[in-house]
Motif scaffolding. Structure first.
Motif, PDB file in Angstrom:
ATOM      1  N   GLN A   1       0.823  -1.185  -0.110  1.00 48.29           N
ATOM      2  CA  GLN A   1       0.089  -0.235   0.157  1.00 48.29           C
ATOM      3  C   GLN A   1       0.982   1.081  -0.058  1.00 48.29           C
ATOM      4  OE1 GLN A   1      -2.940   0.559   3.214  1.00 48.29           O
ATOM      5  NE2 GLN A   1      -4.125  -0.789   1.810  1.00 48.29           N
ATOM      6  N   GLU A   2       0.418   2.191  -0.762  1.00 48.99           N
ATOM      7  CA  GLU A   2       1.088   3.378  -0.812  1.00 48.99           C
ATOM      8  C   GLU A   2       0.280   4.514  -0.169  1.00 48.99           C
ATOM      9  OE1 GLU A   2       2.941   4.300  -4.780  1.00 48.99           O
ATOM     10  OE2 GLU A   2       3.570   2.345  -5.110  1.00 48.99           O
ATOM     11  N   ASP A   3       0.842   5.786  -0.076  1.00 48.52           N
ATOM     12  CA  ASP A   3       0.020   6.917   0.579  1.00 48.52           C
ATOM     13  C   ASP A   3      -0.541   7.754  -0.360  1.00 48.52           C
ATOM     14  OD1 ASP A   3      -1.142   8.730   1.954  1.00 48.52           O
ATOM     15  OD2 ASP A   3       0.698   9.634   2.854  1.00 48.52           O
ATOM     16  N   GLN A   4      -1.504   7.002  -0.729  1.00 46.85           N
ATOM     17  CA  GLN A   4      -2.145   7.344  -2.237  1.00 46.85           C
ATOM     18  C   GLN A   4      -3.662   7.211  -2.212  1.00 46.85           C
ATOM     19  OE1 GLN A   4      -0.485   6.427  -6.204  1.00 46.85           O
ATOM     20  NE2 GLN A   4      -2.620   5.959  -6.905  1.00 46.85           N
ATOM     21  N   ILE A   5      -4.467   8.223  -2.370  1.00 48.70           N
ATOM     22  CA  ILE A   5      -6.027   7.974  -2.404  1.00 48.70           C
ATOM     23  C   ILE A   5      -6.487   8.120  -3.941  1.00 48.70           C
ATOM     24  CG2 ILE A   5      -8.111   8.723  -1.937  1.00 48.70           C
ATOM     25  CD1 ILE A   5      -7.036   9.397   0.867  1.00 48.70           C
ATOM     26  N   THR A   6      -7.180   7.166  -4.531  1.00 50.86           N
ATOM     27  CA  THR A   6      -7.628   7.291  -5.934  1.00 50.86           C
ATOM     28  C   THR A   6      -9.006   7.575  -6.056  1.00 50.86           C
ATOM     29  OG1 THR A   6      -5.682   6.140  -6.446  1.00 50.86           O
ATOM     30  CG2 THR A   6      -7.458   6.362  -8.147  1.00 50.86           C
ATOM     31  N   ILE A   7      -9.611   8.536  -6.971  1.00 51.32           N
ATOM     32  CA  ILE A   7     -10.841   8.989  -7.052  1.00 51.32           C
ATOM     33  C   ILE A   7     -11.185   8.481  -8.628  1.00 51.32           C
ATOM     34  CG2 ILE A   7     -12.535  10.902  -7.059  1.00 51.32           C
ATOM     35  CD1 ILE A   7     -10.173  12.400  -5.264  1.00 51.32           C
ATOM     36  N   VAL A   8     -12.313   7.710  -8.337  1.00 54.14           N
ATOM     37  CA  VAL A   8     -12.561   7.246  -9.703  1.00 54.14           C
ATOM     38  C   VAL A   8     -14.142   7.690  -9.812  1.00 54.14           C
ATOM     39  CG1 VAL A   8     -12.842   5.288 -11.315  1.00 54.14           C
ATOM     40  CG2 VAL A   8     -11.260   5.200  -9.532  1.00 54.14           C
ATOM     41  N   TYR A   9     -14.510   8.117 -11.351  1.00 54.12           N
ATOM     42  CA  TYR A   9     -15.972   8.582 -11.270  1.00 54.12           C
ATOM     43  C   TYR A   9     -16.377   8.421 -12.868  1.00 54.12           C
ATOM     44  CZ  TYR A   9     -14.393  12.796 -13.502  1.00 54.12           C
ATOM     45  OH  TYR A   9     -13.738  13.775 -14.438  1.00 54.12           O
ATOM     46  N   ASP A  10     -17.725   8.516 -13.231  1.00 51.17           N
ATOM     47  CA  ASP A  10     -18.168   8.877 -14.512  1.00 51.17           C
ATOM     48  C   ASP A  10     -19.355   9.978 -14.419  1.00 51.17           C
ATOM     49  OD1 ASP A  10     -18.319   9.205 -17.128  1.00 51.17           O
ATOM     50  OD2 ASP A  10     -18.999   6.914 -17.416  1.00 51.17           O
ATOM     51  N   THR A  11     -19.571  10.656 -15.302  1.00 48.64           N
ATOM     52  CA  THR A  11     -20.568  11.656 -15.203  1.00 48.64           C
ATOM     53  C   THR A  11     -21.392  11.829 -16.545  1.00 48.64           C
ATOM     54  OG1 THR A  11     -20.949  13.748 -14.502  1.00 48.64           O
ATOM     55  CG2 THR A  11     -19.098  13.359 -15.727  1.00 48.64           C
TER      56      THR A  11
ATOM     57  N   GLY B   1     -32.367   4.173 -11.890  1.00 45.45           N
ATOM     58  CA  GLY B   1     -32.446   3.444 -10.659  1.00 45.45           C
ATOM     59  C   GLY B   1     -31.359   2.677 -10.272  1.00 45.45           C
ATOM     60  N   SER B   2     -30.242   3.054 -10.916  1.00 44.45           N
ATOM     61  CA  SER B   2     -28.943   2.309 -10.798  1.00 44.45           C
ATOM     62  C   SER B   2     -27.758   3.183 -10.946  1.00 44.45           C
ATOM     63  CB  SER B   2     -28.818   1.029 -11.422  1.00 44.45           C
ATOM     64  OG  SER B   2     -27.501   0.268 -11.211  1.00 44.45           O
ATOM     65  N   ILE B   3     -26.453   2.771 -11.460  1.00 43.32           N
ATOM     66  CA  ILE B   3     -25.374   3.713 -11.762  1.00 43.32           C
ATOM     67  C   ILE B   3     -25.006   3.543 -13.337  1.00 43.32           C
ATOM     68  CG2 ILE B   3     -24.641   3.534  -9.487  1.00 43.32           C
ATOM     69  CD1 ILE B   3     -22.886   1.085 -10.446  1.00 43.32           C
ATOM     70  N   LEU B   4     -24.153   4.252 -13.589  1.00 43.18           N
ATOM     71  CA  LEU B   4     -23.800   4.283 -15.150  1.00 43.18           C
ATOM     72  C   LEU B   4     -23.300   3.031 -15.409  1.00 43.18           C
ATOM     73  CD1 LEU B   4     -22.365   7.773 -15.673  1.00 43.18           C
ATOM     74  CD2 LEU B   4     -24.313   6.820 -16.889  1.00 43.18           C
ATOM     75  N   SER B   5     -23.437   2.271 -16.685  1.00 43.91           N
ATOM     76  CA  SER B   5     -22.957   1.108 -16.927  1.00 43.91           C
ATOM     77  C   SER B   5     -21.509   0.881 -17.110  1.00 43.91           C
ATOM     78  CB  SER B   5     -23.306   0.460 -18.173  1.00 43.91           C
ATOM     79  OG  SER B   5     -23.116   1.570 -19.347  1.00 43.91           O
TER      80      SER B   5
ATOM     81  N   TRP C   1     -34.326  12.384  -8.985  1.00 42.59           N
ATOM     82  CA  TRP C   1     -35.245  11.961  -8.382  1.00 42.59           C
ATOM     83  C   TRP C   1     -35.544  10.932  -7.341  1.00 42.59           C
ATOM     84  CZ3 TRP C   1     -34.568  12.342 -13.610  1.00 42.59           C
ATOM     85  CH2 TRP C   1     -34.734  11.469 -14.234  1.00 42.59           C
ATOM     86  N   SER C   2     -34.903   9.639  -7.702  1.00 45.21           N
ATOM     87  CA  SER C   2     -34.854   8.525  -6.870  1.00 45.21           C
ATOM     88  C   SER C   2     -33.717   8.223  -6.007  1.00 45.21           C
ATOM     89  CB  SER C   2     -35.490   7.278  -7.592  1.00 45.21           C
ATOM     90  OG  SER C   2     -34.652   7.171  -8.837  1.00 45.21           O
ATOM     91  N   GLY C   3     -32.359   8.590  -6.875  1.00 46.08           N
ATOM     92  CA  GLY C   3     -30.985   8.685  -6.107  1.00 46.08           C
ATOM     93  C   GLY C   3     -30.817   7.377  -5.677  1.00 46.08           C
ATOM     94  N   GLU C   4     -30.732   6.150  -6.342  1.00 47.53           N
ATOM     95  CA  GLU C   4     -30.362   4.905  -5.839  1.00 47.53           C
ATOM     96  C   GLU C   4     -28.747   4.748  -5.994  1.00 47.53           C
ATOM     97  OE1 GLU C   4     -32.562   5.277  -8.124  1.00 47.53           O
ATOM     98  OE2 GLU C   4     -34.412   4.125  -7.463  1.00 47.53           O
ATOM     99  N   GLY C   5     -28.134   5.760  -6.793  1.00 48.23           N
ATOM    100  CA  GLY C   5     -26.877   5.462  -7.071  1.00 48.23           C
ATOM    101  C   GLY C   5     -25.945   5.140  -6.062  1.00 48.23           C
ATOM    102  N   THR C   6     -25.709   6.159  -4.937  1.00 45.03           N
ATOM    103  CA  THR C   6     -24.631   5.809  -3.763  1.00 45.03           C
ATOM    104  C   THR C   6     -24.979   4.460  -2.975  1.00 45.03           C
ATOM    105  OG1 THR C   6     -26.080   7.395  -2.513  1.00 45.03           O
ATOM    106  CG2 THR C   6     -23.960   8.278  -3.620  1.00 45.03           C
TER     107      THR C   6
END
Ligand code: FMN
Length: 187
Positions: A41-51, A108-112, A140-145
């Motif tokens: 493990q390194e002292d690193q934080i990785t942020i991954v997303y789509d939009t 009702g879910s997340i991006l594929s 509106w429904s917000g199931e993503g998280t």
């Protein structure tokens, strides 16, 4: 690996059924694999997303800038899953002590793109439990998280309680939640 090294065999070449063939000091890769398999493990934080409309991207960048402020020595990397190579992102996640994963709610879910990447993440079965946090915009429904949280837990991550679930575009209180994620991941 330990058993093979104990045999003290003169190894000239390592040719696996897939991947590179190691001819020059072939044991260098054995040593690397050993290191990577020991709580690496390194002292690193990785942020991954789509939009789709960049709301989730804004949250990702807020998490990133906040980590940089809270913990300047921590390396922060940020990737849009649709724009970066999925294997490269995975290498960075492997090296990280924590990750943040974001997706807007879609159908009702997340991006594929994020769902597919999460399947890949689960397949790799990382040995060490890493911290994770989830974020994303919704309409509106917000199931993503919730979906992100379940899938990350299923992949063996320890998901912190703090999350940034944001109605449409981020406002001040959403950026504050993103800052809360950064704090929870740095602790
Ligand atoms: C095709 C499509 C499907 C969506 N489905 C949902 C949904 O099921 N539930 C919801 O809460 N929002 C849904 N939304 C709204 C988005 O989550 C919302 O626009 C969000 O702000 C987008 O975030 P982004 O700026 O990161 O792309 C949908 C949007 C689109 C374009």
């Amino acid at each position: 690996m330990e058993e093979i090294q104990a045999l003290n065999l003169p190894i000239d070449i390592i040719a696996t059924s897939h991947g590179c063939i190691w001819r020059d000091n072939p044991l260098q890769i054995v040593e690397k694999y050993y290191e990577w398999s020991q709580n690496y493990q390194e002292d690193q934080i990785t942020i991954v997303y789509d939009t789709m409309w960049e709301g989730t991207k804004q949250l990702a960048h807020k998490i990133s800038s906040e980590i940089a402020e809270l913990s300047p020595q921590t390396r922060v990397k940020i990737y849009n899953i649709s724009k970066a190579d999925k294997n490269d992102i995975m290498t960075e996640v492997f090296k990280s002590k924590a990750i943040a994963l974001g997706s807007p709610t879609v159908g009702g879910s997340i991006l594929s793109s994020v769902g597919g990447w999460l399947d890949f993440l689960k397949e790799l079965r990382f040995k060490e439990e890493k911290k994770a946090a989830v974020f994303g915009c919704y309409g509106w429904s917000g199931e993503g998280t919730k979906v992100l949280r379940e899938k990350l837990t299923d992949a063996g991550f320890s998901v912190v309680e703090d999350e940034a679930k944001c109605l449409w575009n981020p406002r001040e209180e959403d950026f504050e939640r993103a800052a809360g994620i950064a704090k929870a991941l740095c602790e």
